[in-house]
Design an enzyme around this catalytic site. Structure first.
Site, PDB file in Angstrom:
ATOM      1  N   LEU A  23      -5.553  20.971  15.316  1.00 39.93           N
ATOM      2  CA  LEU A  23      -5.448  21.990  16.303  1.00 39.93           C
ATOM      3  C   LEU A  23      -5.556  21.772  17.916  1.00 39.93           C
ATOM      4  O   LEU A  23      -5.237  22.442  18.655  1.00 39.93           O
ATOM      5  CB  LEU A  23      -6.259  23.162  15.877  1.00 39.93           C
ATOM      6  CG  LEU A  23      -6.077  23.930  14.676  1.00 39.93           C
ATOM      7  CD1 LEU A  23      -7.217  24.923  14.127  1.00 39.93           C
ATOM      8  CD2 LEU A  23      -4.883  24.655  14.576  1.00 39.93           C
ATOM      9  N   GLY A  29     -15.131  17.021  20.542  1.00 41.37           N
ATOM     10  CA  GLY A  29     -14.937  16.540  19.391  1.00 41.37           C
ATOM     11  C   GLY A  29     -13.378  16.997  19.068  1.00 41.37           C
ATOM     12  O   GLY A  29     -12.772  17.572  19.844  1.00 41.37           O
ATOM     13  N   ASP A 146     -19.217  31.727  29.949  1.00 38.58           N
ATOM     14  CA  ASP A 146     -18.135  31.360  30.273  1.00 38.58           C
ATOM     15  C   ASP A 146     -16.905  32.080  29.855  1.00 38.58           C
ATOM     16  O   ASP A 146     -15.898  31.870  29.223  1.00 38.58           O
ATOM     17  CB  ASP A 146     -17.815  29.878  29.718  1.00 38.58           C
ATOM     18  CG  ASP A 146     -16.442  29.140  30.715  1.00 38.58           C
ATOM     19  OD1 ASP A 146     -16.448  29.451  31.996  1.00 38.58           O
ATOM     20  OD2 ASP A 146     -15.940  28.317  30.215  1.00 38.58           O
TER      21      ASP A 146
END
Length: 807
Positions: A23, A29, A146
């Site tokens: 994805l 990672g 965020d």
């Protein structure tokens, strides 16, 4: 959507999840689409998103502990408006991973980019859902920190707030990394966050207001522009709310108050929104695009000659924002942020440039990254927006340049002054009209090739000069150039070392591939005579190679001694000593005068965390070391068998990642994960004196290097750009241009011996050799007619100076 096939180096499966495809890839990672196995409690057979932590981070106990802590806290968050955390797996000796709910949908950023601002009903649903999600996040004792359009998914079941990777538990007594404190996106930061002050749940409420403004108008709440300009506006200006739904505007105004204590809570927002009546006006029309567009202001620029600042219309950046510690992520680019995030991993930041990977902050993607495939509406608004950008640029230049030309009490300005102001104007419009910026840069240089004009020329055209070397099949991690400039060595996460002939830089030839290492190769270093190459690796070894015949390198010695990864290597100026650094918290000195029988001379063991880089002074009497313990150290190695610690530099607030001596040995540069570079006077190495400290990257500085003549410092790191700094004067150095072109982090850089070019290694798998000499830049500029100012434009923008052909 947006699922890519598994790549050859990918994991084949995990204990609790069958991996189906990729994805995306983030800073922490790789993210996979998976299906829960039969013994996966609670999600057997379900499609899930899986974030697998990078091997290098997984080996860091501090990071691993923080990952578990943050992921466990994230599981407290109620699931109705967020991506549910299903599992946290930390197998002994394996890679930890996070399993989250897989959400199929586009981000708010993608939707606004493809279809324009949300209609009233959809906007109200979004406002309510995000406020509810914040209630849940804050109720679990967390702060998102965020919240932005790429972190809100518009799924079939309603909006979902995603990516808790940078959330910090409000009840956590300490933080394991300073990295958390500086994450955020300038366009949606609260004033206290921009100033580097403590951040609370009130910062998320402020970001909610900016998010709703963007969703309802298609514009950022404080306009577009460079990060320093946006941060200044966040602190000192009121948000631009023209065109926002009148029912929502009063609530947004309260949410975006400068004083955190004066803002409503997320619960207050939710209750007010639920009680809000039906809309009393039609959908906003196209005029909102024009009304909400903020004129672009130039950030303060410093004269390379006088050191005086030229104030921009918005002034400077205050507080912590100028220290590089809170600048946060690259600003959202409207809707061009790629696939969505689903996960809640610790500290995750998406790295641009990967196939199917989005912009800053996006981690686990559900979208296919191509909103153009979605049905579109609102083309009238879009056309007006496209027309508005050049009009804003024209307005800005019309204001800046003539004003500059009238300075000086009515006297006509000198060509040098005009060139300086035109170069400043080029920088002011660079983000809105790159072609116009390039034309102005070239014109400024032709008027007078002063420092500002040369800097603008580099920024506009250095990328066009680059030669790209594509020998690696994974991240390129290191780059080195031989003393005679004929050879280049690159290292990578594919375990390989590539050796290139770059005598003709336009036509490099790969001479050899060294595949002896069994894990990532991190660095390569040439001996001063160019006949030896040292390479280091995560396999805990350093290898010496005889490259007298570079087409047929011969391994001559395998150096084993570090108890852990070997991270860096450097030869002494006389070539008799090799310094290495490692994950065992040490640097080591080796006698390599007999290259086939290296002998360990000493272990430098004062650091309390891994030593990332080593550098010899030009006279070979000093060694500098950079460490994850947030210090750099200087050592007297006049007697390499008995090194003597001279000084510890403790000014950085995060990992010190890079060190470099100037060619005359009088200065030392350090680069850090705190986003700053610092320059030290080491004339007396036992008492380093601070010369300058300045923000050198939006987040992390990975490498620093002085030019061969010592007049320029190059820095590079997270923001995919090489920054050049004029270090000929004292105090904070003025910018001397930038080099772009990479699509991902820049891990290493090296100057060519003639000082005319810079080689860079990037996580986008490539090595680039970019020229920065004037002749190459002019050639690149004159090869592209669209980057050459016309006589008509000259008369419009630079009427006080007679026109002259630029090519």
């Amino acid at each position: 959507m947006g699922v890519a096939p598994l790549e050859p180096g990918d994991l084949t499966g995990l204990d609790r999840v069958e991996l189906l495809g990729r994805l995306g890839e983030g800073g922490m990672g790789t993210v996979y689409l998976g299906r829960g196995r039969e013994h996966a409690t609670g999600y057997a057979g379900r499609l899930v998103a899986v974030k697998v932590i990078r091997p290098d981070l997984a080996r860091v106990p501090e990071f691993r502990a923080r990952f578990r802590r943050e992921a466990d806290i994230a599981r407290r968050v109620a699931r109705f408006c967020t991506a549910e955390v299903l599992d946290v797996v930390d197998p002994p000796g394996g890679l930890p991973y996070l399993v989250t709910e897989y959400i199929d949908g586009f981000t708010l950023a993608q939707t606004v980019a493809a279809e324009g601002p949300l209609r009233s009903a959809d906007l109200e649903r979004l406002a309510v859902s995000v406020a509810a999600a914040l209630m849940s996040i804050h109720g679990a004792g967390m702060v998102h920190r965020d919240l932005k359009p790429s972190n809100v998914l518009l799924s079939s079941l309603g909006p979902r707030v995603i990516d808790f990777g940078i959330a910090r538990a409000m009840d956590a007594p300490t933080m394991l990394s300073q990295e958390i404190q500086r994450i955020g996106t300038p366009a949606f930061m609260a004033p206290e966050q921009a100033n580097g002050e403590p951040v609370s749940a009130a910062a998320d409420v402020f970001a909610w207001g900016g998010l709703v403004t963007y969703a309802g108008t298609g514009s950022f709440p404080f306009g577009d522009g460079p990060t320093p300009v946006q941060l200044y506006r966040v602190v000192h200006r009121e948000p631009l709310l023209d065109g926002l739904d009148p029912n929502l505007r009063p609530i947004v105004e309260e949410a975006m108050r400068k004083d955190p204590a004066a803002r409503p809570t997320a619960r207050d927002l939710f209750l007010r929104l639920v009680a809000m009546g039906p809309p009393t006006h039609p959908d906003p029309d196209v005029t909102r695009v024009i009304h909400s567009a903020a004129p672009l202001a130039a950030p303060p620029q410093r004269s390379a000659r006088t050191g005086e600042a030229f104030p921009a219309s918005t002034g400077g950046v205050t507080g912590g924002a100028t220290a590089g510690g809170t600048a946060g992520s690259i600003p959202d680019g409207g809707g061009g942020e790629g696939p969505a995030a689903h996960g809640t991993g610790a500290g995750a930041v998406t790295r641009p440039g990967r196939t199917g990977v989005g912009g800053a902050g996006a981690e686990i993607g559900a979208g296919d990254g191509s909103p153009a495939t979605r049905p579109r509406r609102g083309w009238g608004r879009r056309r007006i927006a496209l027309l508005a950008a050049p009009l804003l640029a024209v307005a800005l230049i019309t204001a800046l340049v003539p004003l500059a030309l009238t300075s000086g009490g009515g006297d006509r300005p000198s060509h040098e002054e005009v060139a300086e102001r035109v170069a400043l104007a080029a920088e002011a419009v660079r983000t809105s009209d790159t072609d116009l910026a390039a034309r102005l840069s070239l014109a400024a240089y032709r008027i007078d090739p002063d420092a500002e004009a040369r800097a603008a020329l580099r920024t506009s055209f250095a990328a066009a000069t680059a030669t790209v070397l594509r020998g690696h099949t994974a991240s390129a991690l290191g780059v080195s150039i031989s003393p005679n400039g004929q050879l280049l060595a690159s290292t990578g996460a594919d375990n390989l070392v590539q050796l290139w002939d770059i005598a003709d830089r336009a036509h490099p030839v790969r001479l050899a591939t060294l595949n002896r290492h069994r894990s990532w190769t991190l660095d390569a270093a040439f001996s001063p005579d160019g006949t030896m190459l040292a390479t280091v690796s995560y396999d805990r070894s350093a290898i010496l190679w005889d490259i007298s015949d570079p087409r047929h390198p011969v391994e001559v010695a395998d150096i084993l001694g570090h108890d852990g990864w070997v991270l860096d290597a450097a030869f002494s100026p006389n070539g008799k000593i090799l310094a290495t650094s490692g994950y065992d918290n040490t640097a080591r000195l080796w006698d390599v005068s007999d290259r086939r029988h290296p002998r360990e001379l000493s272990v430098l063991d004062r650091h309390t965390s891994w030593v990332n880089e080593v550098a010899f002074s030009p006279n070979g009497r000093l060694l500098a070391t950079a460490s994850a313990d947030r210090t750099a150290r200087i050592w007297d190695i006049s007697d390499p068998s008995h090194p003597r610690p001279l000084a510890a530099i403790t000014a950085h607030t995060d990992y010190v990642w890079a060190v470099a001596f100037s060619p005359d040995g009088r200065r030392l540069a350090t680069g850090s994960y705190d986003g700053t570079a610092r320059i030290w006077d080491v004339t007396d190495p036992s008492r380093p004196e601070a010369v300058a400290s300045f923000p050198a990257d939006e987040k992390w500085v990975f490498d620093v290097a002085f030019s061969p003549d010592g007049r320029t410092l190059a820095t590079a790191g997270w923001d995919t750009t090489v920054h050049l700094w004029d270090v000929t004067g004292s105090g904070r150095p003025p910018a001397a241009g930038t080099i772009s072109g990479h699509g991902d982090w820049i891990q290493a850089l090296a100057w060519t011996p003639d000082g005319r070019g810079i080689a860079t290694a990037s996580d986008d798998y490539s090595i680039r050799i970019s020229s920065i000499d004037d002749a190459s830049l002019i050639a690149a500029a004159c090869a592209d007619p669209s980057r050459q100012i016309t006589e008509t434009e000259w008369q419009r923008y630079i009427a006080d100076v007679p026109y002259q052909p630029v090519c």
